[in-house]
Design an enzyme around this catalytic site. Sequence first.
Site, PDB file in Angstrom:
ATOM      1  N   GLY A  34       0.804  -1.220   0.000  1.00 57.32           N
ATOM      2  CA  GLY A  34       0.000   0.000   0.000  1.00 57.32           C
ATOM      3  C   GLY A  34       0.834   1.266   0.000  1.00 57.32           C
ATOM      4  O   GLY A  34       0.510   2.232   0.699  1.00 57.32           O
ATOM      5  N   ALA A  35       1.888   1.268  -0.791  1.00 61.67           N
ATOM      6  CA  ALA A  35       2.832   2.392  -0.769  1.00 61.67           C
ATOM      7  C   ALA A  35       2.543   3.459  -1.825  1.00 61.67           C
ATOM      8  O   ALA A  35       3.387   4.303  -2.093  1.00 61.67           O
ATOM      9  CB  ALA A  35       4.255   1.875  -0.945  1.00 61.67           C
ATOM     10  N   ASN A  36       1.350   3.423  -2.408  1.00 58.00           N
ATOM     11  CA  ASN A  36       1.048   4.388  -3.460  1.00 58.00           C
ATOM     12  C   ASN A  36       0.390   5.661  -2.923  1.00 58.00           C
ATOM     13  O   ASN A  36       0.037   6.553  -3.696  1.00 58.00           O
ATOM     14  CB  ASN A  36       0.154   3.753  -4.538  1.00 58.00           C
ATOM     15  CG  ASN A  36      -1.169   3.272  -3.973  1.00 58.00           C
ATOM     16  OD1 ASN A  36      -1.177   2.518  -3.014  1.00 58.00           O
ATOM     17  ND2 ASN A  36      -2.275   3.692  -4.564  1.00 58.00           N
ATOM     18  N   ILE A  39       0.874   7.256   4.366  1.00 62.05           N
ATOM     19  CA  ILE A  39       2.094   6.978   5.108  1.00 62.05           C
ATOM     20  C   ILE A  39       2.956   5.930   4.408  1.00 62.05           C
ATOM     21  O   ILE A  39       4.176   5.911   4.590  1.00 62.05           O
ATOM     22  CB  ILE A  39       1.788   6.552   6.560  1.00 62.05           C
ATOM     23  CG1 ILE A  39       1.031   5.235   6.628  1.00 62.05           C
ATOM     24  CG2 ILE A  39       1.016   7.636   7.288  1.00 62.05           C
ATOM     25  CD1 ILE A  39       0.847   4.733   8.056  1.00 62.05           C
ATOM     26  N   TYR A 188     -13.356  -2.762  11.826  1.00 61.29           N
ATOM     27  CA  TYR A 188     -12.019  -2.174  11.675  1.00 61.29           C
ATOM     28  C   TYR A 188     -11.198  -2.397  12.940  1.00 61.29           C
ATOM     29  O   TYR A 188     -10.032  -2.810  12.874  1.00 61.29           O
ATOM     30  CB  TYR A 188     -12.129  -0.684  11.379  1.00 61.29           C
ATOM     31  CG  TYR A 188     -10.788   0.015  11.293  1.00 61.29           C
ATOM     32  CD1 TYR A 188      -9.943  -0.206  10.211  1.00 61.29           C
ATOM     33  CD2 TYR A 188     -10.368   0.893  12.292  1.00 61.29           C
ATOM     34  CE1 TYR A 188      -8.706   0.417  10.122  1.00 61.29           C
ATOM     35  CE2 TYR A 188      -9.144   1.526  12.222  1.00 61.29           C
ATOM     36  CZ  TYR A 188      -8.320   1.293  11.137  1.00 61.29           C
ATOM     37  OH  TYR A 188      -7.083   1.910  11.063  1.00 61.29           O
TER      38      TYR A 188
END
Length: 304
Positions: A34-36, A39, A188
């Site tokens: 999820g680096a797109n 954070i 969540y």
Amino acid sequence: MILRLLSPQIRKYAAGGMCRSTARLDGKVALITGANSGIGKETALDLAFRGARVILACRDVEKGEEVATEIRTRVGGAKVEVRELDLADTCSIRAFAQRFLREVNHLHILINNAGVMMCPYMKTADGFEMQIGVNHLGHFLLTYLLIGLLKRSAPSRIVVVSSLAHNFGWIRFHDLHSQGSYNSGLAYCQSKLANVLFTRELARRLHGSNVTANSLHPGTVRSELVRHSTAMSLLFAVFSMFLKTPKEGAQTSVYCAVAEELQSISGKHFSDCVPAFVAPQGRSEETARKLWDVSCELLGIEWD
């Protein structure tokens, strides 16, 4: 007027702890899910500045390539690449891992960063409730598939991005996928508690391997994570001055990945680059082991 006068102090307080380590990562390989954006993007940028080869594992490859281009522009000689990974599909996770193990010889840092928050009820490709499926089970499987490489690359680190929300979570073994009833917020919280329990049990099982595993709370960050909740989006807009920027939110992830003093620290939880409180339900060894066994059963794997 008062807020304007106090804004520098408010921002300094909201920013929280900063990673002070100057450690270099030349020759090291880091994988960030999820680096797109958010954070994850800022974590990738920081590790690239330190000389690491950074691999961005993203569901949206186009956005990932945009981030990679930005990092290369900002960091001369940056070694950054993008690979497709959909944590909501175990077939995608296995395909990603197979290719990764063929083409990458070492893995020194794995940052399980990607996540979904308070989404409407939906299921992953394998029939898991989306939040427990992506936030916990997807990363559980990914880590399982890469653990051999992490051990061969030791010393190495696994960093799991959890949340303060774990304090309000309970593992509902009788209805893990919320088929009986669904509350997006509680689902969540359950997934974030699962992150903490997974990390602690993983650290126990990795004892003596020179592979560490730690979890963290990044803080309350201005990001796209709250896009599924109109109420949260409005609150974040109103109180934006009190929220962390993505760069500030990435500091504890970076700290857990690089700080020299954490070289032999494992099974701990951090926030603002210091040890943080873990709720009693997150310290239960019995729950952690049961969740481990249930996760293996759901994923069809054996992980001793």
